[in-house]
Design an enzyme around this catalytic site. Structure first.
Site, PDB file in Angstrom:
ATOM      1  N   CYS A   1     -11.052   2.973   9.201  1.00 34.49           N
ATOM      2  CA  CYS A   1     -11.054   4.320   8.649  1.00 34.49           C
ATOM      3  C   CYS A   1     -12.357   5.004   9.028  1.00 34.49           C
ATOM      4  O   CYS A   1     -13.411   4.384   9.016  1.00 34.49           O
ATOM      5  CB  CYS A   1     -10.938   4.219   7.140  1.00 34.49           C
TER       6      CYS A   1
ATOM      7  N   ASP B   1     -15.757  13.443  -1.901  1.00 32.16           N
ATOM      8  CA  ASP B   1     -14.879  14.306  -1.111  1.00 32.16           C
ATOM      9  C   ASP B   1     -15.427  15.727  -0.926  1.00 32.16           C
ATOM     10  O   ASP B   1     -14.817  16.521  -0.215  1.00 32.16           O
ATOM     11  CB  ASP B   1     -13.471  14.359  -1.740  1.00 32.16           C
TER      12      ASP B   1
ATOM     13  N   ARG C   1      -3.879  17.217   7.069  1.00 28.64           N
ATOM     14  CA  ARG C   1      -3.451  16.128   6.189  1.00 28.64           C
ATOM     15  C   ARG C   1      -3.640  16.512   4.726  1.00 28.64           C
ATOM     16  O   ARG C   1      -2.868  16.084   3.877  1.00 28.64           O
ATOM     17  CB  ARG C   1      -4.273  14.867   6.473  1.00 28.64           C
TER      18      ARG C   1
ATOM     19  N   ARG D   1      -3.707   6.071   4.652  1.00 26.44           N
ATOM     20  CA  ARG D   1      -4.113   4.903   3.860  1.00 26.44           C
ATOM     21  C   ARG D   1      -3.485   4.907   2.474  1.00 26.44           C
ATOM     22  O   ARG D   1      -3.220   3.857   1.895  1.00 26.44           O
ATOM     23  CB  ARG D   1      -5.629   4.887   3.691  1.00 26.44           C
TER      24      ARG D   1
ATOM     25  N   LYS E   1      -3.656  17.131  -3.800  1.00 24.23           N
ATOM     26  CA  LYS E   1      -3.123  16.074  -2.919  1.00 24.23           C
ATOM     27  C   LYS E   1      -3.286  14.704  -3.589  1.00 24.23           C
ATOM     28  O   LYS E   1      -2.346  13.923  -3.671  1.00 24.23           O
ATOM     29  CB  LYS E   1      -3.887  16.086  -1.582  1.00 24.23           C
ATOM     30  N   ASN E   2      -4.492  14.425  -4.063  1.00 27.54           N
ATOM     31  CA  ASN E   2      -4.772  13.072  -4.547  1.00 27.54           C
ATOM     32  C   ASN E   2      -4.147  12.770  -5.909  1.00 27.54           C
ATOM     33  O   ASN E   2      -4.092  11.611  -6.317  1.00 27.54           O
ATOM     34  CB  ASN E   2      -6.283  12.811  -4.565  1.00 27.54           C
TER      35      ASN E   2
ATOM     36  N   ARG F   1     -13.042   0.319   4.073  1.00 29.04           N
ATOM     37  CA  ARG F   1     -12.220   0.598   2.886  1.00 29.04           C
ATOM     38  C   ARG F   1     -11.285  -0.563   2.580  1.00 29.04           C
ATOM     39  O   ARG F   1     -10.086  -0.504   2.854  1.00 29.04           O
ATOM     40  CB  ARG F   1     -11.422   1.891   3.077  1.00 29.04           C
TER      41      ARG F   1
END
Ligand code: EPU
Length: 439
Positions: free
Chosen positions: A117, A309, A401, A93, A22-23, A122
């Site tokens: 958040c 994470d 998500r 975000r 995802k990132n 953040r």
């Protein structure tokens, strides 16, 4: 809203494959705004954040198509608009990663300032300072960040912040500087594998980026970029979550499509507590957690250290290992909302400052718990896999998500997770109550 109903106590076995990251996907998708040609990103996971960014790119004049092969093709058709609407930005975000590409290619960007958040404060001050250093003006207008520049000019920029570098800030500044006039040097750049993936993708589009993956990135500005094809790297956070799923259930499983060198620190730590992780080939491992596991101390820090994470998932694991463990998070020092929920499942965790002090228990108990963010949701699912009885995890939209079909993958390994609506759950409760009354 959906919930997960999890029957705990089932050991896992079998093989599971990790999806695309995802990132890594999100900044790469945003970077396609820099070119006019068609780009193809292979191995993009199908999850809500990717769909949200696809919707945002469509609003910004792109044609985005999901191919049956899990590839995403993106082509910029219309470059007139530069505004990312609040309705999309508030959902994710990471929408801020369109700022750099829009500024560089279209001369301005207007993005709603991201709000609060659940994982802590953040800010995006380092991104904005970086844009100013490249010659842009930055203003806040009616809740939007507005960045403008008729011509960006390369500069030396330090990306260090109070908690280390910034991942999306590094992505934004790389993506802005590739079309700037002259050379840019990013100091204290983030070194995450997702940064290497973006740098490689920008180079495939014709950019001149070097040093990505180290803390000093050099960028030689070019006049234009073309479309390109790239393979998205496997998701190291999903991979770590699956390893921890095996560990928390004291099981042995095989994991495919994993880049172990992206997880060296996590693997070393897990080896140290008794989880045996052995490599079968370059992208396959066997995780064996059938031995007795030991408590430990962990510290989440920027890459290459233990990622923030996976902090919540590791906290869930350590809460099931008798003895004292301490987990500290220096990237998001307030990211501990999962601890109170884990305590509702009989964990014994005391949060103090940026640390969770864990007294491991013999047995977690099933309970109703509430997910507060993406990784906290994963931690609760992991805890529910070993809790006795039934757990109900509410607000799993957080999980959707960022994990592609996590419950399907865990169920294929023997877990018992049912997704249902809150409404169906309530109906089931009423039905059970009626049966009990009439008995
Ligand atoms: N920070 C600042 N100023 C800035 C930017 C960041 O002070 O301008 C601080 C943050 O408050 C935090 C630290 O710097 O304390 C690191 O934040 P960073 O900017 O690196 O986070 P991010 O880029 O917004 C990405 C991931 C996060 C992951 C962090 C840290 C994406 C889409 N998001 O966020 O992923 O936790 O890096 O590794 O890549 C997740 O996937 O669940 C997730 C939250």
């Amino acid at each position: 809203m959906d919930v997960f109903v999890v029957q705990g106590g089932h050991p896992l076995s079998g093989t599971v494959s990790v999806s695309g990251s995802k990132n890594a996907s999100l900044p790469m998708m945003a970077a396609t705004l820099l070119s006019k040609g068609k780009s193809t990103l292979n191995n993009v996971p199908d999850l809500v954040d990717v769909r949200t960014l696809s919707a945002l790119l469509r609003c910004l004049g792109c044609e985005v198509t999901r191919e049956p092969s899990s590839a995403l093709s993106i082509q910029v058709i219309d470059e007139e608009h530069s505004k990312a609407e609040y309705d999309l930005v508030r959902r994710m975000r990471a929408s801020v990663c369109v700022l750099g590409p829009l500024l560089a290619r279209r001369g301005s960007a207007r993005v709603s300032l991201p709000g609060g958040c659940n994982i802590g404060h953040r800010p995006i001050d380092i991104h904005l300072r970086g844009f100013e250093a490249l010659g842009a003006t930055v203003t806040i207008e009616k809740g939007d960040i507005v960045v403008r520049s008729s011509r960006l000019v390369g500069n030396e920029i330090d990306l260090n912040g109070p908690n280390g570098s910034t991942v999306l800030g590094t992505c934004n500044l790389m993506s802005a500087a590739v079309l700037a006039e002259g050379n840019t040097v990013l100091h204290s750049a983030a070194r995450e594998p997702e940064i290497i993936a973006l740098g490689d993708y920008l180079n495939a589009m014709g950019a001149q980026v070097s040093g990505h993956g180290t803390s000093t990135i050099q960028i030689e500005g070019v006049d234009e970029l073309h479309g390109a094809e790239a393979n998205v790297i496997p998701d190291r956070i999903e991979a770590a979550t699956l390893i921890i799923a095996a560990a928390i259930t004291r099981s042995s499983i095989q994991i495919k499509n994993i880049e172990t060198h992206h997880l060296n620190h996590v693997i070393q730590k897990l080896n140290g507590i008794g989880v045996v992780i052995s490599k079968q080939d370059h992208s396959t491992i066997i995780v064996d957690a059938t031995n007795r596991l030991l408590p430990t101390n962990l510290h989440a820090l920027p890459y290459p250290e233990t990622p923030t994470d996976v902090q919540a998932q590791l906290t869930a694991l350590l809460s099931t290992i008798p003895g004292e463990s301490v987990v500290r998070d220096s990237v998001f020092p307030d990211r501990f909302m999962h601890c109170a929920e884990l305590n509702r499942m009989n964990a014994s965790i005391r949060q103090q400052g940026d640390s969770a002090h864990i007294s491991g228990v013999q047995q977690l108990h099933g309970a109703h718990v509430m997910a507060s963010d993406l990784r906290a949701s994963a931690a609760l699912v992991l805890a529910a896999l070993v809790a006795n009885g039934e757990s109900v995890i509410h607000r799993i939209y957080h999980l959707d998500r960022g994990y592609e079909a996590l419950e399907t993958k865990l169920n294929s390994l023997g877990a018992q997770i049912i997704r249902c609506s809150e409404e169906r759950l309530l109906n089931r409760k009423n039905h059970e109550l009626q049966i009990r009354k009439s008995a």
